[in-house]
Design an enzyme around this catalytic site. Structure first.
Site, PDB file in Angstrom:
ATOM      1  N   HIS A  34       0.832  -1.213   0.000  1.00 58.11           N
ATOM      2  CA  HIS A  34       0.000   0.000   0.000  1.00 58.11           C
ATOM      3  C   HIS A  34       0.867   1.263   0.000  1.00 58.11           C
ATOM      4  O   HIS A  34       0.471   2.299   0.508  1.00 58.11           O
ATOM      5  CB  HIS A  34      -0.981   0.007   1.186  1.00 58.11           C
ATOM      6  CG  HIS A  34      -2.087  -0.993   1.020  1.00 58.11           C
ATOM      7  ND1 HIS A  34      -3.272  -0.703   0.401  1.00 58.11           N
ATOM      8  CD2 HIS A  34      -2.155  -2.297   1.372  1.00 58.11           C
ATOM      9  CE1 HIS A  34      -4.044  -1.789   0.381  1.00 58.11           C
ATOM     10  NE2 HIS A  34      -3.385  -2.775   0.965  1.00 58.11           N
ATOM     11  N   GLY A 123      -4.831 -12.159  -4.452  1.00 56.99           N
ATOM     12  CA  GLY A 123      -3.828 -11.130  -4.184  1.00 56.99           C
ATOM     13  C   GLY A 123      -2.515 -11.374  -4.907  1.00 56.99           C
ATOM     14  O   GLY A 123      -1.471 -10.864  -4.497  1.00 56.99           O
ATOM     15  N   SER A 126      -3.612 -11.483 -10.648  1.00 62.03           N
ATOM     16  CA  SER A 126      -4.130 -12.059 -11.889  1.00 62.03           C
ATOM     17  C   SER A 126      -4.644 -10.937 -12.796  1.00 62.03           C
ATOM     18  O   SER A 126      -4.575 -11.040 -14.024  1.00 62.03           O
ATOM     19  CB  SER A 126      -5.242 -13.070 -11.597  1.00 62.03           C
ATOM     20  OG  SER A 126      -6.256 -12.462 -10.845  1.00 62.03           O
ATOM     21  N   ASP A 171       1.806  -3.670  -9.613  1.00 60.05           N
ATOM     22  CA  ASP A 171       1.549  -4.998 -10.186  1.00 60.05           C
ATOM     23  C   ASP A 171       1.844  -5.022 -11.686  1.00 60.05           C
ATOM     24  O   ASP A 171       2.487  -5.940 -12.203  1.00 60.05           O
ATOM     25  CB  ASP A 171       0.088  -5.406  -9.952  1.00 60.05           C
ATOM     26  CG  ASP A 171      -0.283  -5.380  -8.481  1.00 60.05           C
ATOM     27  OD1 ASP A 171       0.633  -5.288  -7.639  1.00 60.05           O
ATOM     28  OD2 ASP A 171      -1.485  -5.437  -8.177  1.00 60.05           O
ATOM     29  N   TYR A 220     -10.202  -1.179  -0.585  1.00 63.91           N
ATOM     30  CA  TYR A 220      -8.951  -0.688  -1.170  1.00 63.91           C
ATOM     31  C   TYR A 220      -9.124   0.761  -1.614  1.00 63.91           C
ATOM     32  O   TYR A 220      -8.309   1.635  -1.287  1.00 63.91           O
ATOM     33  CB  TYR A 220      -8.565  -1.566  -2.361  1.00 63.91           C
ATOM     34  CG  TYR A 220      -7.260  -1.181  -3.009  1.00 63.91           C
ATOM     35  CD1 TYR A 220      -6.068  -1.789  -2.666  1.00 63.91           C
ATOM     36  CD2 TYR A 220      -7.213  -0.171  -3.973  1.00 63.91           C
ATOM     37  CE1 TYR A 220      -4.871  -1.427  -3.263  1.00 63.91           C
ATOM     38  CE2 TYR A 220      -6.018   0.203  -4.576  1.00 63.91           C
ATOM     39  CZ  TYR A 220      -4.863  -0.436  -4.213  1.00 63.91           C
ATOM     40  OH  TYR A 220      -3.667  -0.061  -4.797  1.00 63.91           O
TER      41      TYR A 220
HETATM   42  C1  GLA Z   1      -2.934  -4.219  -4.991  1.00 64.21           C
HETATM   43  C2  GLA Z   1      -2.754  -3.072  -5.969  1.00 64.21           C
HETATM   44  C3  GLA Z   1      -1.328  -2.515  -5.933  1.00 64.21           C
HETATM   45  C4  GLA Z   1      -0.880  -2.223  -4.509  1.00 64.21           C
HETATM   46  C5  GLA Z   1      -1.194  -3.406  -3.589  1.00 64.21           C
HETATM   47  C6  GLA Z   1      -0.914  -3.093  -2.153  1.00 64.21           C
HETATM   48  O1  GLA Z   1      -2.171  -5.312  -5.402  1.00 64.21           O
HETATM   49  O2  GLA Z   1      -3.032  -3.514  -7.282  1.00 64.21           O
HETATM   50  O3  GLA Z   1      -1.244  -1.362  -6.738  1.00 64.21           O
HETATM   51  O4  GLA Z   1      -1.453  -1.042  -4.027  1.00 64.21           O
HETATM   52  O5  GLA Z   1      -2.544  -3.830  -3.697  1.00 64.21           O
HETATM   53  O6  GLA Z   1       0.437  -2.911  -1.961  1.00 64.21           O
END
Ligand code: GLA
Length: 386
Positions: A34, A123, A126, A171, A220
């Site tokens: 985060h 998490g 994907s 990601d 989120y």
């Molecule tokens: C998800 C989001 C990322 C990041 C993480 C937490 O995977 O896609 O951008 O914020 O949560 O680190």
């Protein structure tokens, strides 16, 4: 999971032509959670679980996309790209086509056969993997090239504006830039990055709690909004700041009373210390950093859940474990465990048994090395292991 050859055959059986094969990986994040949307630092690694996109161009502007996972085909045209229902799998491939079409690039229509081996909603990104694989395939099949950083940003834009999840850049970036045997240190403000070599004798062991949190995406977006609100408040005292990245711990402590506790932000510093530990081969230093990270995400940021806490607690008590923590957005999903290779089998057996006895859930435990980012796979010249 099918072999690349079988995926290609699946494409040909459905669409009747030859095609090219592309794949993009999921990821784990070793530390720096985060932090990406707070302009901070992250340390993810691509994993050996991929989204595959088998694709061939068309002579018109149609997109025909088949999902093997959902046993469904959708058909649309590049001239009228709009999201399907909320949570629809096709919003990810359509979203990247939409984002690419909003640049100078003119795409060709395409037939695409998608098969994902990254567990959904766990998490492990994907979503980023399907975005990156399809965007890369669409570009190549239309005869275009784009820098990987730009590709990652376009995919993020698709997810932010077309899918509606306000994710950061981590990601997509590591799904593009991942390298075998390495984690990737990324400065999410400047997008400067460098590889951090992982020790040869440790494995990335991923424990899936098998908890999917229904609220993950709304929570989120809420956390992100809270951080932005925190920045707005802090700017009344420190007008020069642009993001939580710009606030040091002392400033944050001094202003704690004006901030929601969830925006209390300590993770960034731990990323830098973890990288220093990897660089110095000081693996002992990693365990406490990963544990503090987990604790902070649980207590300060409130994005963990009982099952993530429990499986982390079970993991750190096992022999050969260097560190363990939740990974990714949280509210369920997976933990990342750095485990000495020789200890991996016992780790898997013990963690699975204890977690099951305390939750009645059977965890899935995956072992991976750090992997390569998006690429085209040529099965005639370089057959991958089948
Ligand atoms: C998800 C989001 C990322 C990041 C993480 C937490 O995977 O896609 O951008 O914020 O949560 O680190």
């Amino acid at each position: 999971m099918k072999t690349p050859r079988q995926l290609l055959d699946g494409f040909t059986a459905r669409f009747g032509t030859a095609a090219k094969i592309y794949r993009a990986p999921g990821r784990v994040n070793l530390i720096g959670e985060h932090t990406d949307y707070n302009d901070g630092f992250v340390l993810p690694a691509a994993i050996e679980f991929y989204c595959w996109a088998v694709a061939a161009p068309r002579n018109d502007r149609k997109l025909v996309i088949h999902s093997e996972n959902f046993h469904q085909t959708i058909e649309t045209t590049l001239d009228s790209l709009t999201p399907l229902g909320r949570g629809h799998w096709a919003n990810y491939p359509l979203g990247v086509a939409w984002a690419l079409e909003r640049t100078e690039i003119r795409l060709k229509g395409a037939n695409i056969y998608i098969a994902g081996e990254i567990p959904l909603g766990a998490g492990l990104s994907s979503s980023a993997a399907i975005e990156v694989a399809v965007a890369f395939a669409l570009l190549r099949e239309s005869g275009h090239e784009l820098g990987l950083a730009e590709l990652a940003q376009l995919c993020q834009r698709a997810e932010n504006e077309f899918v509606g999840a306000r994710v950061g850049i981590m990601d997509q970036f590591v799904s593009c830039h991942g390298r075998a045997s390495c984690a990737l240190l990324l400065d999410c403000r400047s997008l400067e990055h460098r590889l951090v070599k992982l020790p040869d004798d440790i494995q990335l062991v991923i424990c899936n709690t098998m908890v999917k949190h229904e609220l993950a995406s709304s929570e989120y977006n809420l956390r992100r909004a809270e951080c932005e609100e925190g920045v707005r408040k802090l700017r009344t005292v420190f007008p020069e700041i642009r993001a939580l990245r710009d606030v040091n711990l002392r400033q944050l402590e001094a202003q704690r009373r004006i901030l929601a506790p969830k925006v209390f932000f300590t993770e960034n510093e731990r990323v830098k210390r973890a990288v220093a530990a990897f660089d110095a081969a000081d693996l002992q230093a990693l365990g406490p950093l990963m544990q503090d990270s987990h604790r902070s995400l649980r207590d300060d940021y409130d994005v963990s859940c009982d099952e993530l806490d429990l499986i982390t607690e079970i993991a750190v008590a096992q022999p050969g474990v260097i560190g363990a923590r939740m990974t990714g957005g949280g509210f369920g999903g997976c933990t990342i465990n750095l485990v000495e290779s020789a200890a991996v089998n016992d780790f898997k057996r013990n963690v699975a048994a204890e977690y099951f006895s305390r939750t009645n859930r059977n965890p899935e435990i995956y072992v991976s090395s750090a992997s390569e980012g998006v690429q085209q796979i040529d099965i005639t010249q370089n057959p991958p292991a089948e």
